[in-house]
Enzyme design. Structure first.
Site, short mmCIF file in Angstrom:
data_model
loop_
_atom_site.label_atom_id
_atom_site.label_comp_id
_atom_site.label_asym_id
_atom_site.label_seq_id
_atom_site.Cartn_x
_atom_site.Cartn_y
_atom_site.Cartn_z
N ILE A 12 0.96 -1.24 0.05
CA ILE A 12 -0.03 -0.04 -0.08
C ILE A 12 0.69 1.27 -0.10
CG2 ILE A 12 -2.14 1.11 1.12
CD1 ILE A 12 -2.75 -1.56 2.36
N GLY A 36 9.42 -5.13 2.06
CA GLY A 36 9.10 -4.37 1.06
C GLY A 36 10.24 -4.63 0.11
N ASP A 51 15.26 1.01 9.64
CA ASP A 51 14.30 0.63 10.39
C ASP A 51 13.75 1.84 11.46
OD1 ASP A 51 13.06 -0.83 12.66
OD2 ASP A 51 13.71 -2.76 11.62
N PHE A 73 3.27 3.30 7.16
CA PHE A 73 2.96 2.03 6.82
C PHE A 73 3.87 0.85 7.31
CE2 PHE A 73 1.50 4.85 3.19
CZ PHE A 73 0.36 4.44 3.01
N TYR A 141 -2.33 -8.90 15.55
CA TYR A 141 -2.04 -7.75 14.61
C TYR A 141 -3.11 -6.63 14.91
CZ TYR A 141 -2.85 -5.69 9.92
OH TYR A 141 -2.97 -4.60 9.06
N LYS A 145 -2.31 -2.83 16.54
CA LYS A 145 -2.85 -1.64 15.75
C LYS A 145 -3.66 -0.88 16.33
CE LYS A 145 -0.92 -2.30 11.44
NZ LYS A 145 -0.55 -0.98 10.34
N PHE A 169 -10.04 -2.09 5.05
CA PHE A 169 -10.67 -3.51 5.20
C PHE A 169 -9.84 -4.20 4.21
CE2 PHE A 169 -14.41 -3.13 7.87
CZ PHE A 169 -14.32 -2.05 8.47
N ASP A 285 -9.83 -15.57 12.16
CA ASP A 285 -10.63 -14.79 11.26
C ASP A 285 -12.03 -14.66 11.70
OD1 ASP A 285 -8.88 -14.73 9.24
OD2 ASP A 285 -9.47 -16.46 8.40
N1 UDP Z 1 -8.24 -17.06 2.84
C1 UDP Z 1 -8.38 -18.43 2.35
N2 UDP Z 1 -7.24 -18.93 1.57
C2 UDP Z 1 -6.28 -18.45 1.41
C3 UDP Z 1 -5.82 -17.04 1.95
C4 UDP Z 1 -7.00 -16.60 2.73
O1 UDP Z 1 -9.49 -18.99 2.35
O2 UDP Z 1 -5.32 -19.28 0.99
C5 UDP Z 1 -9.15 -16.46 3.24
C6 UDP Z 1 -9.04 -16.15 4.80
O3 UDP Z 1 -9.33 -17.13 5.83
C7 UDP Z 1 -10.07 -14.99 5.25
C8 UDP Z 1 -9.97 -14.29 3.51
O4 UDP Z 1 -9.61 -15.11 2.80
O5 UDP Z 1 -11.47 -15.49 5.33
C9 UDP Z 1 -9.26 -12.79 3.52
O6 UDP Z 1 -7.98 -13.18 4.04
P1 UDP Z 1 -6.68 -12.21 3.60
O7 UDP Z 1 -5.45 -12.74 4.55
O8 UDP Z 1 -6.62 -12.20 2.31
O9 UDP Z 1 -7.08 -11.06 4.43
P2 UDP Z 1 -7.44 -10.58 5.99
O10 UDP Z 1 -8.97 -10.71 5.85
O11 UDP Z 1 -7.12 -11.65 6.77
O12 UDP Z 1 -7.10 -9.21 6.27
#
Ligand code: UDP
Length: 330
Positions: A12, A36, A51, A73, A141, A145, A169, A285
């Site tokens: 980003i 990066g 750093d 970032f 994480y 934040k 998001f 998640d």
């Molecule tokens: N996800 C998945 N398979 C993958 C990578 C991610 O099913 O190989 C799912 C993950 O569990 C979440 C969604 O995709 O439900 C978005 O995950 P990502 O890591 O892209 O972003 P986050 O929401 O964690 O920031």
């Protein structure tokens, strides 16, 4: 006066540097290049390899450059990794930001735009999520934040720091020129991993869990194009430079897609059948994360340009097809 972008060699960050330079701004980038890529930094930006936990290096930068504001970032950003290595997140994200803010105070720089996350909310009490909703992160994480936001809030009261925290998001897509895009090593994000299948690097996409409380059982996320996020950082910086108060804004499209819907859209964009397999849930998640971004639209005047998932995935596909190994020599 220049804008300092910390983490400007990351996904980003690099897109924000491109937008700033296209808008005619003078840009300084600092990055430790751990995640990066030097090649992602716009050639017109002045680059410092450092750093942010190194306060002396930051002090030298602030003395050499005339910085009007900072866009920050520089942080570790993977939910899954944070569940396994929580202390890495406390060290890099919290201690890194503490070191940065100390150096800013020492050098009289008091404006910062900061990348926060939807992960600060934890399990949302409702969707779409408002900035005033409960914040109870369910992974380190998001926890770090949120703590970074609070650190800035206290420093605002103590020494007049002005900050904007942007809670994004799911960032995705790539710059319209195709020169820069998403590249993580290892890659963990859904869209780039899906696109590894049509790129011949993976046989199927593994979907983490199909027993969530959503319409098809897979997690729902709100996908927002990286160039739209980049624009929001510039608007937020100008909002602070105009003398406005510290604040927090969500950035999303306000539309949720299930993981299965994202895979289906990628099939349409690439013309590849992209087989899928349902795997175990990934720890950390939440079921559903969808933003209300009305506040950013009304106060910052933010207008996302890439609301449609097909357009977003098409821009990601252009980048990944042409750079199957990211920035590495091919
Ligand atoms: N996800 C998945 N398979 C993958 C990578 C991610 O099913 O190989 C799912 C993950 O569990 C979440 C969604 O995709 O439900 C978005 O995950 P990502 O890591 O892209 O972003 P986050 O929401 O964690 O920031």
């Amino acid at each position: 006066m220049a804008v300092l972008v910390l983490g400007g060699a990351g996904y980003i960050g690099s897109h924000t540097v491109y937008e700033l330079i296209e808008a005619g701004r003078d840009v300084v980038v600092a990055d430790n290049l751990l995640t990066g890529f030097r090649a992602a930094v716009h050639p017109k930006a002045r680059f410092y390899e450092l750093d942010i936990r190194d306060g002396a290096a930051l002090d030298r930068l602030f003395k050499e450059e005339e910085i009007e504001g900072v866009i920050h970032f520089a942080a570790s950003s993977q939910v899954g990794e944070s569940m396994v290595k929580p202390l890495k997140y406390y060290d890099n994200n919290l201690w890194g930001t503490c070191s940065l803010l100390e150096s800013m105070v020492r050098n009289g720089v008091n404006k910062i735009v900061f990348s926060s996350t939807a992960a600060t909310y934890g399990l949302p009490e409702r969707v779409p999520i408002l900035e005033s909703d409960r914040t109870e992160p369910i992974n380190p994480y998001g926890e770090t934040k949120l703590a970074m936001e609070k650190m800035m809030r206290w420093l605002d009261k103590a020494s007049g720091l002005r900050y904007v925290a942007l809670r994004y998001f799911n960032a995705c897509g790539a710059h319209p020129t195709g020169l820069i895009g998403e590249a993580h090593n290892p890659e963990t994000h859904l869209i780039p991993i899906i696109l590894q299948v049509p790129n011949g690097q993976r046989e199927y996409i593994g979907i983490f869990g199909d027993d969530y409380k959503t319409k098809d059982g897979t997690c729902v996320r709100d996908y927002i194009h990286v160039s739209d996020l980049a624009q929001a950082h510039i608007l937020a910086l100008d909002y602070l430079l105009a003398g406005n108060k510290s604040d927090v804004f969500n950035l999303g499209n306000g539309i949720g897609f299930t993981n299965k819907e994202v895979v289906e859209c990628a099939r349409k964009v690439t013309g590849h059948p992209i087989p899928e397999k349902i795997l175990e849930r990934r720890p950390g998640d939440p079921d559903m994360l969808v933003a209300s971004s009305e506040k950013a639209k009304s106060i910052l005047g933010w207008k996302p340009k890439y609301a449609d998932l097909e357009t977003i995935i098409s821009s990601a596909w252009r980048w990944h097809k042409n750079h199957p190994h990211g920035y590495e020599v091919e």
